[in-house]
Design an enzyme around this catalytic site. Structure first.
Site, PDB file in Angstrom:
ATOM      1  N   GLY A  15       0.821  -1.217   0.000  1.00  0.00           N
ATOM      2  CA  GLY A  15       0.000   0.000   0.000  1.00  0.00           C
ATOM      3  C   GLY A  15       0.852   1.264   0.000  1.00  0.00           C
ATOM      4  O   GLY A  15       2.015   1.256   0.386  1.00  0.00           O
ATOM      5  N   ARG A  19      -2.120   8.768   3.390  1.00  0.00           N
ATOM      6  CA  ARG A  19      -2.282   9.798   4.421  1.00  0.00           C
ATOM      7  C   ARG A  19      -0.977  10.145   5.142  1.00  0.00           C
ATOM      8  O   ARG A  19      -0.916  11.107   5.902  1.00  0.00           O
ATOM      9  CB  ARG A  19      -3.364   9.361   5.423  1.00  0.00           C
ATOM     10  CG  ARG A  19      -4.764   9.522   4.865  1.00  0.00           C
ATOM     11  CD  ARG A  19      -5.800   8.937   5.782  1.00  0.00           C
ATOM     12  NE  ARG A  19      -5.839   7.484   5.690  1.00  0.00           N
ATOM     13  CZ  ARG A  19      -6.429   6.688   6.584  1.00  0.00           C
ATOM     14  NH1 ARG A  19      -7.007   7.201   7.651  1.00  0.00           N
ATOM     15  NH2 ARG A  19      -6.425   5.378   6.415  1.00  0.00           N
ATOM     16  N   LYS A  26       5.017   3.941   3.342  1.00  0.00           N
ATOM     17  CA  LYS A  26       4.598   3.951   4.749  1.00  0.00           C
ATOM     18  C   LYS A  26       5.379   2.956   5.606  1.00  0.00           C
ATOM     19  O   LYS A  26       5.852   3.300   6.697  1.00  0.00           O
ATOM     20  CB  LYS A  26       3.106   3.661   4.857  1.00  0.00           C
ATOM     21  CG  LYS A  26       2.618   3.551   6.291  1.00  0.00           C
ATOM     22  CD  LYS A  26       1.127   3.646   6.407  1.00  0.00           C
ATOM     23  CE  LYS A  26       0.459   2.328   6.167  1.00  0.00           C
ATOM     24  NZ  LYS A  26      -1.003   2.418   6.393  1.00  0.00           N
ATOM     25  N   GLY A 146     -12.264  -2.871  10.290  1.00  0.00           N
ATOM     26  CA  GLY A 146     -13.201  -3.956  10.015  1.00  0.00           C
ATOM     27  C   GLY A 146     -13.791  -4.477  11.321  1.00  0.00           C
ATOM     28  O   GLY A 146     -13.071  -4.623  12.304  1.00  0.00           O
ATOM     29  N   ALA A 386      44.441  22.915  26.090  1.00  0.00           N
ATOM     30  CA  ALA A 386      43.200  23.503  25.597  1.00  0.00           C
ATOM     31  C   ALA A 386      43.381  24.083  24.194  1.00  0.00           C
ATOM     32  O   ALA A 386      44.486  24.466  23.809  1.00  0.00           O
ATOM     33  CB  ALA A 386      42.748  24.605  26.544  1.00  0.00           C
ATOM     34  N   ALA A 429      53.029  26.039  24.513  1.00  0.00           N
ATOM     35  CA  ALA A 429      51.757  26.656  24.153  1.00  0.00           C
ATOM     36  C   ALA A 429      51.903  27.427  22.850  1.00  0.00           C
ATOM     37  O   ALA A 429      52.956  27.992  22.563  1.00  0.00           O
ATOM     38  CB  ALA A 429      51.297  27.593  25.264  1.00  0.00           C
TER      39      ALA A 429
HETATM   40  C1  UD1 Z   1      -7.558  -3.724   6.861  1.00  0.00           C
HETATM   41  C2  UD1 Z   1      -8.708  -4.730   7.044  1.00  0.00           C
HETATM   42  C3  UD1 Z   1      -9.563  -4.283   8.216  1.00  0.00           C
HETATM   43  C4  UD1 Z   1      -8.729  -4.189   9.446  1.00  0.00           C
HETATM   44  C5  UD1 Z   1      -7.538  -3.249   9.226  1.00  0.00           C
HETATM   45  C6  UD1 Z   1      -6.608  -3.305  10.386  1.00  0.00           C
HETATM   46  C7  UD1 Z   1      -9.168  -5.548   4.822  1.00  0.00           C
HETATM   47  C8  UD1 Z   1     -10.114  -5.515   3.668  1.00  0.00           C
HETATM   48  N1  UD1 Z   1      -9.486  -4.793   5.852  1.00  0.00           N
HETATM   49  O1  UD1 Z   1      -8.142  -2.497   6.526  1.00  0.00           O
HETATM   50  O2  UD1 Z   1     -10.631  -5.225   8.402  1.00  0.00           O
HETATM   51  O3  UD1 Z   1      -9.507  -3.730  10.530  1.00  0.00           O
HETATM   52  O4  UD1 Z   1      -6.785  -3.657   8.062  1.00  0.00           O
HETATM   53  O5  UD1 Z   1      -5.612  -2.319  10.260  1.00  0.00           O
HETATM   54  O6  UD1 Z   1      -8.201  -6.265   4.756  1.00  0.00           O
HETATM   55  N2  UD1 Z   1      -2.117  -3.841   1.155  1.00  0.00           N
HETATM   56  C9  UD1 Z   1      -1.463  -4.441   0.109  1.00  0.00           C
HETATM   57  N3  UD1 Z   1      -2.069  -4.537  -1.088  1.00  0.00           N
HETATM   58  C10 UD1 Z   1      -3.327  -4.083  -1.327  1.00  0.00           C
HETATM   59  C11 UD1 Z   1      -3.992  -3.460  -0.240  1.00  0.00           C
HETATM   60  C12 UD1 Z   1      -3.375  -3.356   0.979  1.00  0.00           C
HETATM   61  O7  UD1 Z   1      -0.331  -4.888   0.261  1.00  0.00           O
HETATM   62  O8  UD1 Z   1      -3.815  -4.214  -2.450  1.00  0.00           O
HETATM   63  C13 UD1 Z   1      -1.466  -3.749   2.446  1.00  0.00           C
HETATM   64  C14 UD1 Z   1      -1.262  -2.328   2.938  1.00  0.00           C
HETATM   65  O9  UD1 Z   1      -0.003  -1.836   2.549  1.00  0.00           O
HETATM   66  C15 UD1 Z   1      -1.355  -2.479   4.449  1.00  0.00           C
HETATM   67  C16 UD1 Z   1      -2.253  -3.675   4.636  1.00  0.00           C
HETATM   68  O10 UD1 Z   1      -2.290  -4.362   3.402  1.00  0.00           O
HETATM   69  O11 UD1 Z   1      -0.089  -2.772   5.029  1.00  0.00           O
HETATM   70  C17 UD1 Z   1      -3.678  -3.259   5.028  1.00  0.00           C
HETATM   71  O12 UD1 Z   1      -4.205  -2.439   4.008  1.00  0.00           O
HETATM   72  P1  UD1 Z   1      -5.071  -1.153   4.338  1.00  0.00           P
HETATM   73  O13 UD1 Z   1      -5.456  -0.544   3.076  1.00  0.00           O
HETATM   74  O14 UD1 Z   1      -4.382  -0.347   5.364  1.00  0.00           O
HETATM   75  O15 UD1 Z   1      -6.358  -1.861   4.969  1.00  0.00           O
HETATM   76  P2  UD1 Z   1      -7.348  -1.197   5.982  1.00  0.00           P
HETATM   77  O16 UD1 Z   1      -8.294  -0.375   5.240  1.00  0.00           O
HETATM   78  O17 UD1 Z   1      -6.599  -0.590   7.087  1.00  0.00           O
HETATM   79 MG    MG Z   2      -4.675   0.224   7.394  1.00  0.00          MG
END
Ligand code: UD1
Ligand code: MG
Length: 519
Positions: A15, A19, A26, A146, A386, A429
């Site tokens: 990801g 933000r 990240k 979630g 010094a 010195a």
């Molecule tokens: C996810 C969970 C949510 C949980 C939360 C906890 C899902 C659908 N939801 O949501 O239920 O409460 O984590 O923090 O899984 N990533 C990838 N590839 C992708 C998408 C995401 O590698 O295509 C990675 C991101 O870099 C991240 C992790 O997966 O490290 C979670 O992704 P993120 O988009 O943060 O999921 P949340 O919306 O936080």
């Molecule tokens: Mg997340």
């Protein structure tokens, strides 16, 4: 005894972390000594997984580069487009040849996860022979996460993302931490059935739970004891909050092992640092990287140590050190800067406004004030006057200075390297030492002083200085204005009282080096 399970760890790190508003992916943001990804991998390390797959995407090259440093045995797998957490795990498993065993999936952004917690999740999952087990926690504020939806019997029914949840589901405070254990075979099967029929149009890993449940497979929830461990990181405000939480955890652990932290709130200790008993850490202190602090050492206030080893009973006050070694009982600061390969032997001293780089300072030797020591070797029990500069750089190359043991160098010396001062030698010195000084010799390298007597009264007549000179008895000087003799009171009156005097009038004579060195 059941067969040990083949274990695969999958870390999701593709990801963008929008933000964070950062050019750094990240998962590469640092948090007290490790990146977010580094924390997650170290929490998973005790699982002794047979393989670790890291799904990379945004900033893939940077993340891969980091993995070769911190986890060279892991396998990065590219998810070119981020089509959801389910899609990410599917791609990860495509890179893993055989099918059986346990797959542990961890979001890359949960750095406070403890190894014990992920260990307990996996053990519970394997003992129950579940198809899938999710780590859940009760949290005060579930916004954005979630939700764990249970049936009337309290069993997991499905995991619903907030944006897909109805009002009743949103009221649930039991959340999915983003850490799971799966049976590999049943996970693969369920992943092939994921839809993108949700608010984000993504393949959700979380939908695997509903699918398995509908197929009558056993799915389970494992509750985290401390919900703080499950906190994710989505922006820099959350990152700062995680840093404070981790600081408190680390500090508490050190205090329980017998280290005193005088002000834990302003003490930041990387998870990679080691401290020994009865070390005392004063306020505003940062201990970073591979720093080690020995028993009874005293650090702070206002100290930053990076990759620095401090011996037992040493003291470091208001100073900055990177890649340095401070021997047992040695003393540093206030206001010292130790740069890489500054090595202080036992009981050595580096004092105020002193910078040391790539130099050894022998046992009991002192560099007390206002000095730069670069590329030097100083023997034992030597004192450096010094305001000295070790002139190590000719504009092209660096050269070494060697000073022997029991030497006494004068204040305001320059040692123009390469140059050597022998054991027991002195220097005067104000000397610019360009030639070697043999053992036991006095090296003098400065112009001799000449006093032009009566000069002020003659040339600055009427000034307060001239009046003061006259009051001090320069009447003769006044009478003989123009004559350059007289007023013997002037000489010697302005010698450095604390700093080393250097030679008196008779170089090579018996009167020697004047009173003394700085200490
Ligand atoms: C996810 C969970 C949510 C949980 C939360 C906890 C899902 C659908 N939801 O949501 O239920 O409460 O984590 O923090 O899984 N990533 C990838 N590839 C992708 C998408 C995401 O590698 O295509 C990675 C991101 O870099 C991240 C992790 O997966 O490290 C979670 O992704 P993120 O988009 O943060 O999921 P949340 O919306 O936080
Ligand atoms: Mg997340």
């Amino acid at each position: 005894m059941p067969e040990p399970h083949l274990r695969t760890v999958v870390v999701l790190a593709a990801g963008e972390g929008k933000r964070m508003k950062s050019t750094l992916p990240k998962v590469l943001h640092p948090l007290l000594g490790r990146t977010l990804l580094g924390h997650v991998l170290s929490a998973a390390a005790p699982l002794a997984a047979d393989r670790t797959v890291v799904v990379v995407g945004h900033g893939a090259d940077q993340v891969r580069g980091h993995l070769t440093e911190i986890a060279p045995d892991s396998t990065p797998v590219l998810q070119a487009e981020q089509l959801g957490t389910g899609h990410a795990v599917r791609i990860a498993l495509d890179a893993v040849p055989d099918g059986a065993g346990t797959v542990v999936v961890i979001n890359g952004d949960v750095p406070l996860l403890r190894p014990e917690t992920v260990g307990a999740l996996v053990t519970a999952h394997e003992e129950a022979a579940a198809a899938a087990t999710v780590l859940a926690a009760e949290v005060p504020d579930p916004t954005g996460l979630g939700r764990i939806v249970r049936d009337a019997d309290g069993r997991l029914e499905q995991i619903v993302e907030e944006r897909d949840a109805d009002a009743t589901q949103r009221a649930i405070r039991e959340i999915n931490a983003g850490i799971y254990a799966f049976d590999a075979v049943r996970l693969r099967e369920a992943l092939s059935k994921l839809s993108t029929d949700n608010d984000q149009g993504e393949e959700y890993l979380t939908d695997v739970f509903g699918l398995l449940r509908s197929a009558g497979e056993p799915v389970a929830v494992h509750m985290a004891v401390d919900h703080v461990e499950t906190l994710g990181c989505n922006d820099r405000v959350e990152l700062a909050a995680l840093r404070r939480l981790l600081r408190d955890r680390v500090n508490e652990a050190w205090m329980r092992t017998g280290v005193s932290l005088l002000d834990p709130v302003t003490t930041w200790i990387d998870v990679t640092v080691a401290l020994d008993r009865d070390a005392v850490i004063d306020q505003n202190t940062q201990l970073r990287g591979a720093t080690v602090v020995g028993a009874g050492a005293s650090i702070g206030p206002d100290v930053t140590l990076v990759d620095t080893i401090v011996g037992p009973d040493a003291s470091v006050v208001r100073s900055h050190a990177v890649g340095a070694e401070v021997g047992a009982g040695a003393s540093v600061g206030p206001y010292a800067y130790l740069r890489p390969a500054a090595r202080l032997a036992a009981k050595a001293k580096v004092g105020t406004f002193v910078e040391v780089k790539n130099s050894e300072i022998g046992a009991g030797s002192k560099v007390p004030h206002l000095t730069y020591v670069g590329d030097a070797t100083i023997g034992e029990q030597t004192n450096i006057g010094a305001a000295s500069i070790f002139v190590n750089y000719d504009g092209v190359n660096k050269h070494r200075t060697v000073i022997g043991s029991h030497a006494r160098t004068g204040a305001d010396n320059m040692f123009v390297a390469p140059v050597e001062v022998g054991d027991g030698a002195y220097t005067a010195a104000g000397s610019v030492i360009v030639d070697d000084v043999p053992a036991g010799a006095m090296g003098v390298a400065r112009a001799r002083q000449r006093n032009i007597e009566g000069w002020v009264v003659k040339r600055r007549a009427g000034t307060p200085a001239a009046e003061a000179a006259q009051r001090a008895g320069d009447a003769k000087g006044a009478q003989r204005a123009g004559d350059a003799k007289g007023a013997s009171e002037m000489s010697g009156a302005a010698s450095d009282s604390e700093a080393m005097h250097g030679v008196a009038e008779t170089v090579g004579g018996t009167s020697g080096a004047g009173d003394t060195a700085t200490e």
